[in-house]
Design an enzyme around this catalytic site. Sequence first.
Site, PDB file in Angstrom:
ATOM      1  N   HIS A 117       1.015  -1.121   0.003  1.00 52.24           N
ATOM      2  CA  HIS A 117      -0.341  -0.286   0.237  1.00 52.24           C
ATOM      3  C   HIS A 117       0.433   0.786   0.454  1.00 52.24           C
ATOM      4  O   HIS A 117       0.776   2.216  -0.330  1.00 52.24           O
ATOM      5  CB  HIS A 117      -0.841   0.155   1.143  1.00 52.24           C
ATOM      6  N   LYS A 157      -1.748  -6.629  -8.044  1.00 52.05           N
ATOM      7  CA  LYS A 157      -2.040  -7.760  -8.397  1.00 52.05           C
ATOM      8  C   LYS A 157      -3.658  -7.920  -7.880  1.00 52.05           C
ATOM      9  O   LYS A 157      -4.133  -9.147  -8.517  1.00 52.05           O
ATOM     10  CB  LYS A 157      -1.737  -7.757  -6.493  1.00 52.05           C
TER      11      LYS A 157
END
Length: 291
Positions: free
Chosen positions: A37, A151
Site C-alpha cells: 500500500h 496484484k
Amino acid sequence: MLIVRKNDELRALLGDRRRSGQRIGFVPTMGNLHAGHYSLIARARQCCDFVVASIFVNPTQFGINEDFSRYPRTPEQDALGLGENGCDLLFLPDVETIYPLGHARAVSVHVPELGDVLEGASRPGHFDGVATVVARLFNRVQPDAAVFGSKDYQQLLVIRRMTFDLGFPVEIIAAPIIRESNGLAMSSRNQYLDAAQRGQAGAIHETLRWMAGQLDDAVQSAADIEAAAIQRLADAGLDPDYAVIRSIADLARPLPDDVGQAVILIAARLGPVRLIDNLEWNASKALPNGK
Ligand code: PAF
C-alpha cells in the site's frame, strides 16, 4: 496528516486544494496497510501535489461466507504508517457516509463480462461491490489520478472500464506488485497464513514464472500449460481455482494474433485463504533460447 470522516468536510478541504491548482492523487484501501500500500502512496506522490488515502472495509464486495466481519481492522496503526509515508489526508468514512440509504438499498454499478469471469465467477457480486464503492469514493474525493495495485489485475481492469464508461475524469494508474522474498505477493490476507504456509505460498509465483517460461519456449499449447500449472500447484499442497493465460485487455482467451502478449493469472486456496497473483508476459522480452 489530516484525518477526515465526513463527506462535507472532505469536499470543503479538497475544494480548497483544487482551487489553489493542486493535483489530487487518491489511493483507496481497505486498511491493514503494508509495504504494498505504501508503494501506492509513493506512486501517487510522484504525479500529484496532494495525496489522499481512504480506509473503508466495503461490505458490498464480500460474499456471505467471506471474511467481512473478521477482516483485519487496524486504523490507528494505518494512520501512523500513512503519515510516515507521505500521505496528506486520510478519509476514514463509516458505512452511512458511503451508503446513505444503507448498503442493501444502494444503487450499484455492474461491469458486465469483465466483472463476471475468473474472480467474478468464483466470488459472485464481488466486482459489483468494488465498482460501486470506487465510484462512490471517486464522487466524494474527485481525484485527478487514482493508484491501484496490479496484484488485483482483474480489479484494475474492472475499475478502468467503469471509469471510462461512467466518464469519471480520473487517470487510473497501475502500480507494480510488491513481493515477499519468496515471491509471495503482499496482501493483507497473508496474515491469516502461518510461517509454513507463507513458505508454501511461494509456489504461486514460481508457477507463474514457470508458465511464462513455457510461453517463451512455445512448445506446449496454452491449454496444456494451464493444466500442468494446476498440477504443480496441487503438488505444492495448494488447492488451485484457476491458472490461466488471458488477454491483457479484457481477460478473454488470447486469440492467435494476440499471443505476443498475455497475462497469466492464478487463484488458489491455502488453508483459510484464497490467494491471487498474476504476471504479464511479453514475447519480445523472451530471450532467443526461451530462458
Ligand atoms: O483493493 C482494495 O483494497 C479494494 O478492493 C478497494 C479498491 C479499496 C475497494 O474497496
